[in-house]
Write an enzyme that holds these catalytic residues in place. Structure first.
Site, PDB file in Angstrom:
ATOM      1  N   GLU A 171       0.804  -1.242   0.000  1.00 29.24           N
ATOM      2  CA  GLU A 171       0.000   0.000   0.000  1.00 29.24           C
ATOM      3  C   GLU A 171       0.828   1.280   0.000  1.00 29.24           C
ATOM      4  O   GLU A 171       0.573   2.190   0.775  1.00 29.24           O
ATOM      5  CB  GLU A 171      -0.962  -0.022   1.199  1.00 29.24           C
ATOM      6  CG  GLU A 171      -1.895  -1.203   1.159  1.00 29.24           C
ATOM      7  CD  GLU A 171      -2.799  -1.331   2.384  1.00 29.24           C
ATOM      8  OE1 GLU A 171      -2.754  -0.454   3.262  1.00 29.24           O
ATOM      9  OE2 GLU A 171      -3.547  -2.323   2.458  1.00 29.24           O
ATOM     10  N   ASN A 213       2.015  -5.166  -3.127  1.00 29.40           N
ATOM     11  CA  ASN A 213       0.609  -5.477  -2.827  1.00 29.40           C
ATOM     12  C   ASN A 213      -0.163  -4.187  -2.550  1.00 29.40           C
ATOM     13  O   ASN A 213       0.321  -3.322  -1.803  1.00 29.40           O
ATOM     14  CB  ASN A 213       0.592  -6.370  -1.569  1.00 29.40           C
ATOM     15  CG  ASN A 213      -0.758  -6.970  -1.266  1.00 29.40           C
ATOM     16  OD1 ASN A 213      -1.343  -7.648  -2.112  1.00 29.40           O
ATOM     17  ND2 ASN A 213      -1.269  -6.743  -0.061  1.00 29.40           N
ATOM     18  N   HIS A 249     -10.640  -5.901  -2.440  1.00 29.11           N
ATOM     19  CA  HIS A 249     -11.713  -5.685  -1.461  1.00 29.11           C
ATOM     20  C   HIS A 249     -12.841  -4.952  -2.191  1.00 29.11           C
ATOM     21  O   HIS A 249     -12.723  -3.753  -2.467  1.00 29.11           O
ATOM     22  CB  HIS A 249     -11.217  -4.807  -0.306  1.00 29.11           C
ATOM     23  CG  HIS A 249     -10.119  -5.425   0.493  1.00 29.11           C
ATOM     24  ND1 HIS A 249     -10.295  -6.571   1.247  1.00 29.11           N
ATOM     25  CD2 HIS A 249      -8.823  -5.062   0.669  1.00 29.11           C
ATOM     26  CE1 HIS A 249      -9.156  -6.874   1.852  1.00 29.11           C
ATOM     27  NE2 HIS A 249      -8.246  -5.982   1.515  1.00 29.11           N
ATOM     28  N   GLU A 278      -6.319 -10.535  -1.157  1.00 32.10           N
ATOM     29  CA  GLU A 278      -7.161 -10.312   0.037  1.00 32.10           C
ATOM     30  C   GLU A 278      -8.625 -10.258  -0.367  1.00 32.10           C
ATOM     31  O   GLU A 278      -9.390  -9.420   0.114  1.00 32.10           O
ATOM     32  CB  GLU A 278      -6.764  -8.996   0.735  1.00 32.10           C
ATOM     33  CG  GLU A 278      -5.325  -8.946   1.177  1.00 32.10           C
ATOM     34  CD  GLU A 278      -4.937  -7.633   1.859  1.00 32.10           C
ATOM     35  OE1 GLU A 278      -5.814  -6.894   2.337  1.00 32.10           O
ATOM     36  OE2 GLU A 278      -3.726  -7.353   1.906  1.00 32.10           O
ATOM     37  N   ASP A 280     -12.342 -10.159  -0.828  1.00 30.78           N
ATOM     38  CA  ASP A 280     -13.629 -10.224  -0.135  1.00 30.78           C
ATOM     39  C   ASP A 280     -14.593  -9.287  -0.851  1.00 30.78           C
ATOM     40  O   ASP A 280     -14.179  -8.264  -1.397  1.00 30.78           O
ATOM     41  CB  ASP A 280     -13.535  -9.956   1.374  1.00 30.78           C
ATOM     42  CG  ASP A 280     -12.862  -8.655   1.757  1.00 30.78           C
ATOM     43  OD1 ASP A 280     -12.624  -7.802   0.877  1.00 30.78           O
ATOM     44  OD2 ASP A 280     -12.578  -8.482   2.953  1.00 30.78           O
TER      45      ASP A 280
HETATM   46  O1  9MR Z   1      -7.183  -8.287   8.399  1.00 30.76           O
HETATM   47  C1  9MR Z   1      -6.469  -7.306   9.114  1.00 30.76           C
HETATM   48  C2  9MR Z   1      -7.234  -6.949  10.353  1.00 30.76           C
HETATM   49  O2  9MR Z   1      -7.310  -8.039  11.221  1.00 30.76           O
HETATM   50  C3  9MR Z   1      -6.572  -5.760  11.036  1.00 30.76           C
HETATM   51  O3  9MR Z   1      -7.385  -5.295  12.072  1.00 30.76           O
HETATM   52  C4  9MR Z   1      -6.310  -4.653  10.041  1.00 30.76           C
HETATM   53  C5  9MR Z   1      -5.595  -3.504  10.682  1.00 30.76           C
HETATM   54  O4  9MR Z   1      -5.024  -2.634   9.736  1.00 30.76           O
HETATM   55  O5  9MR Z   1      -5.559  -5.148   8.987  1.00 30.76           O
HETATM   56  C6  9MR Z   1      -6.286  -6.090   8.277  1.00 30.76           C
HETATM   57  O6  9MR Z   1      -5.763  -6.426   7.060  1.00 30.76           O
HETATM   58  C7  9MR Z   1      -5.404  -5.384   6.180  1.00 30.76           C
HETATM   59  C8  9MR Z   1      -4.247  -5.925   5.385  1.00 30.76           C
HETATM   60  O7  9MR Z   1      -3.209  -6.246   6.266  1.00 30.76           O
HETATM   61  C9  9MR Z   1      -3.802  -4.959   4.328  1.00 30.76           C
HETATM   62  N1  9MR Z   1      -4.880  -4.562   3.483  1.00 30.76           N
HETATM   63  C10 9MR Z   1      -6.024  -4.021   4.185  1.00 30.76           C
HETATM   64  C11 9MR Z   1      -6.535  -4.978   5.225  1.00 30.76           C
HETATM   65  C12 9MR Z   1      -7.700  -4.360   5.954  1.00 30.76           C
HETATM   66  O8  9MR Z   1      -7.307  -3.244   6.681  1.00 30.76           O
END
Ligand code: 9MR
Length: 480
Positions: A171, A213, A249, A278, A280
């Site tokens: 990111e 990513n 997402h 990721e 969803d």
């Molecule tokens: O799935 C992750 C969640 O459990 C955490 O609370 C969150 C905190 O930033 O991060 C989530 O996963 C992220 C991923 O690492 C990167 N892309 C965005 C996802 C959602 O924030």
């Protein structure tokens, strides 16, 4: 660096269950020259992982390690998935809570679970502006750059040989229309921080597929154009990037874009593989099911779209559970989206070229290499001086990473300088947890602020990366 030989060294193993699935379909495979095509008689997979394996791909999920004690969760995980990604357990805040002090307990649990059940592991994430440990907040400039490079090197070295693909940088591009980098503490260390992270990751784990990513890059837009330009530039200049991860997402406001497949394809055309990392999709019922099917079909249409990872198992496990974005409901019951995903996988598509993994001759199972660093090449002198330095070198054809351990004598240290000599032709290209003077021949490394004090008999480590051959002679340590 000899990437070709390193990357074909057989370090990546094909999980037993995947191998079994692949073996079971080899009778349905027809080899034509070097091209492998799926014969129409291939049997339908009854799970996501088995169905994906029939096309040479993995089907993975994000896993929160604390849910591994939930038997319902683990039952679905072990039945359906052939790859796992750590939800939070391999992030910087989790793995390096204090400077150069690493904790791998949770990440190791996930890797062990995966290996025991024949799954691959995607690593997530080595360098990211979020979920950093608190101690990075006071760092900037060279100190932060070096801390980041040390982190990348240490974590990738710890998991060397056990991670199929790493999200090296996560990111880093701005939302909105600029197409440029996101402002962050890492970005403020200089535009070259991303390529520095990739070089360090390659040096530490030459067998892993290295990915950039991000989210909202699934269709062609200013942000994905910015990432595209970076990947094109990296490929042109030999920066070691292998893959782009598309988080995917999707919501009602941001649905699967019409040009999803075309956008994946333009990245593949740059010479990288693509992975859906990721996935969803907000929604329910048939419309959610149709969206999942579109995503799977887009990946399967592209031979170098090598795998799909969903962002959790049950809706209640999701980071945005109210969107009910996953394939199983809170009871672990398969949703319509599960059926459409399985159907799309079983409808097949292009097969992944037989590199990762080989579909015709599965590589032999290899034991993961030790996760500890190789033994020191020099022996520290007896501990009666101010300090001692020992060097361990991890080298490949054309380059090396050296890790130097500084051990304080009986009086402890409030600063240290390590001197060593590089062989002719060797050049230091990156240093972490120390400041260097000189890059070839006689080179000195001095402590930074945070690691100047070392207690009596205690140690601290720094490292550097270089081209050419690594140091072979003794390193000396003294007070400044
Ligand atoms: O799935 C992750 C969640 O459990 C955490 O609370 C969150 C905190 O930033 O991060 C989530 O996963 C992220 C991923 O690492 C990167 N892309 C965005 C996802 C959602 O924030």
């Amino acid at each position: 660096m000899n990437q070709v030989s390193a990357r074909s060294s057989g370090r990546r193993t094909t999980p037993p269950r995947l191998r079994a699935a692949l073996a079971s379909i080899t009778t349905g495979l027809v080899a034509v020259g070097t091209t492998v095509v799926l014969a129409a008689s291939a049997s339908a997979g009854t799970t996501l992982g088995a169905a994906a394996a029939e096309t040479g791909r993995y089907f993975g999920t994000a896993v929160a390690v604390n849910r591994l004690s939930d038997s319902g969760y683990v039952g679905i995980l072990n039945r359906e998935f052939t790859s796992v990604t750590a939800d939070n357990e391999m992030k910087w805040d989790a793995t390096e809570p204090s400077p150069n002090q690493f904790t791998y307990t949770s990440g190791d649990k996930l890797v062990s679970h995966a290996e025991a059940n024949g799954m691959r592991v995607r690593g997530h994430a080595l360098a990211w502006h979020q979920q950093q440990p608190r101690w990075t907040a006071v760092l900037s400039g060279t100190a932060l750059r070096n801390a980041m490079l040390n982190h990348v090197t240490q974590v990738a070295t710890h998991y060397r040989g056990r991670i199929h693909a790493w999200n090296v940088v996560n990111e880093a591009f701005a939302d909105g229309g600029s197409g440029g980098r996101r402002d962050s503490n890492l970005q403020r260390t200089g535009d070259d921080w991303i390529e520095a992270a990739f070089r360090a990751a390659r040096a530490a784990d030459p067998g892993a597929t290295l990915c950039y990513n991000d989210y909202y890059i699934e269709g062609q837009n200013p942000k994905s154009n910015g990432v595209y330009a970076m990947v094109r530039d990296f490929k042109a200049r030999g920066v070691p990037i292998d893959c782009v991860g598309f988080q995917s997402h999707f919501t009602a406001q941001s649905p699967v874009p019409a040009d999803y497949q075309a956008n994946l394809q333009r990245f593949v055309d740059l010479g990288v593989e693509v992975q859906i990392t990721e996935l969803d999709i907000e929604g329910s019922g048939s419309s959610q099911a149709a969206s999942y099917s579109r995503v799977v079909r887009a990946c399967l249409a592209i031979s170098r779209c090598t795998g799909i990872t969903v962002s959790g198992i049950r809706d209640t496990d999701s980071w945005r559970s109210s969107a009910t974005p996953l394939l199983f409901d809170g009871n672990g019951t398969k949703k319509p989206a599960y059926a459409s995903t399985l159907d799309a996988l079983n409808a097949g598509g292009t097969t992944v070229p037989p590199t990762t993994p080989s579909t015709t001759t599965p590589p032999p199972t290899t034991t993961p290499p030790p996760t500890t660093t190789p033994p020191p090449t020099t022996t520290p002198p007896p501990g009666d001086g101010d300090c001692a330095a020992s060097v361990s070198v991890n080298s490949w054809s054309g380059g090396f990473v050296a890790t130097v351990k500084v051990t304080a004598g009986p009086a402890g240290l409030d600063g240290w300088v390590v001197d060593l000599t590089l062989p002719s032709g060797a050049t230091v290209t990156a240093v972490w947890s120390a400041q260097n003077t000189g890059t070839s021949g006689d080179v000195s490394f001095r402590n930074l602020g945070y690691n100047s004090a070392v207690g009596a008999g205690a140690g601290t480590e720094f490292g550097f990366q270089g081209t050419g051959n690594g140091p072979t002679g003794a390193a000396t340590c003294a007070r400044p």
